[in-house]
Design an enzyme around this catalytic site. Structure first.
Site, PDB file in Angstrom:
ATOM      1  N   VAL A 251     -31.295   7.383  31.739  1.00  0.00           N
ATOM      2  CA  VAL A 251     -32.759   7.216  31.274  1.00  0.00           C
ATOM      3  C   VAL A 251     -32.581   6.891  29.974  1.00  0.00           C
ATOM      4  CG1 VAL A 251     -33.844   8.707  33.255  1.00  0.00           C
ATOM      5  CG2 VAL A 251     -32.860   9.369  31.051  1.00  0.00           C
TER       6      VAL A 251
ATOM      7  N   THR B 249     -29.927   3.540  27.101  1.00  0.00           N
ATOM      8  CA  THR B 249     -29.930   4.797  28.237  1.00  0.00           C
ATOM      9  C   THR B 249     -28.597   5.851  27.843  1.00  0.00           C
ATOM     10  OG1 THR B 249     -28.236   3.905  29.652  1.00  0.00           O
ATOM     11  CG2 THR B 249     -30.575   3.314  30.056  1.00  0.00           C
ATOM     12  N   ASP B 250     -28.919   6.982  28.395  1.00  0.00           N
ATOM     13  CA  ASP B 250     -27.934   8.097  28.105  1.00  0.00           C
ATOM     14  C   ASP B 250     -27.236   8.377  29.345  1.00  0.00           C
ATOM     15  OD1 ASP B 250     -29.867   9.389  30.033  1.00  0.00           O
ATOM     16  OD2 ASP B 250     -30.716  10.725  28.278  1.00  0.00           O
ATOM     17  N   ALA B 251     -26.631   9.423  29.441  1.00  0.00           N
ATOM     18  CA  ALA B 251     -25.721   9.637  30.563  1.00  0.00           C
ATOM     19  C   ALA B 251     -26.499   9.828  31.914  1.00  0.00           C
ATOM     20  CB  ALA B 251     -24.564  10.789  30.279  1.00  0.00           C
TER      21      ALA B 251
END
Length: 149
Positions: A19, A14-16
């Site tokens: 997601v 996931t990213d910040a």
């Protein structure tokens, strides 16, 4: 048989925003590709380590329909198609709870590793494609019936 790869989204995917990071989707799809090779008896160590032929990806795309979150249980359905004597394409349908959340595609070309020239697909890849081609025809009919296309 239809090849489905099951995978849980990990925090590292996931990213910040929480997601799945867009580029990681292709990594997950490549995992499905590798597992489909293993499933029909292809030794991936030999396949990827010092081969005489290689199948580099020459084109890819991903369409996102819904976000994927850490902990989501993904099912990646792999559908393949030969598109020439030396090329094939893999379509990946990624679902969460039976809802398509993304679709991806990778296009591969077969090359001689030493000369870097295109060459005809070897029999073991043609057999792999044939296995999944039959499945993809059924899946395409299913999609048309369900109005997914």
């Amino acid at each position: 048989m239809i090849f489905n790869y099951h995978r849980v989204v990990r925090f590292q995917d996931t990213d910040a925003a929480g997601v799945v990071y867009f580029a990681n989707v292709l990594g997950i799809c490549h995992e499905a590709y590798e597992e489909s090779l293993i499933a029909i008896g292809i030794n991936v160590k030999t396949f990827f380590t010092n081969p005489s032929v290689a199948f580099p990806i020459v084109h890819t795309n991903v369409d996102f329909f819904r976000p994927m979150y850490c902990g989501d249980k993904l099912v990646i359905r792999l559908l393949s198609q030969q598109i020439g004597m030396n090329k094939f394409e893999i379509t990946y349908e990624i679902t969460v709870d039976e809802v398509i959340v993304a679709k991806a595609m990778t296009r591969h070309v077969c090359i001689d590793v030493n000369s870097r020239m295109k060459q005809e697909l070897p029999d073991y890849i043609s057999n792999w494609l044939e296995t999944h081609r039959k499945d993809s025809e059924g899946a395409e009919r299913r999609k048309l019936r369900e109005g997914i296309v």
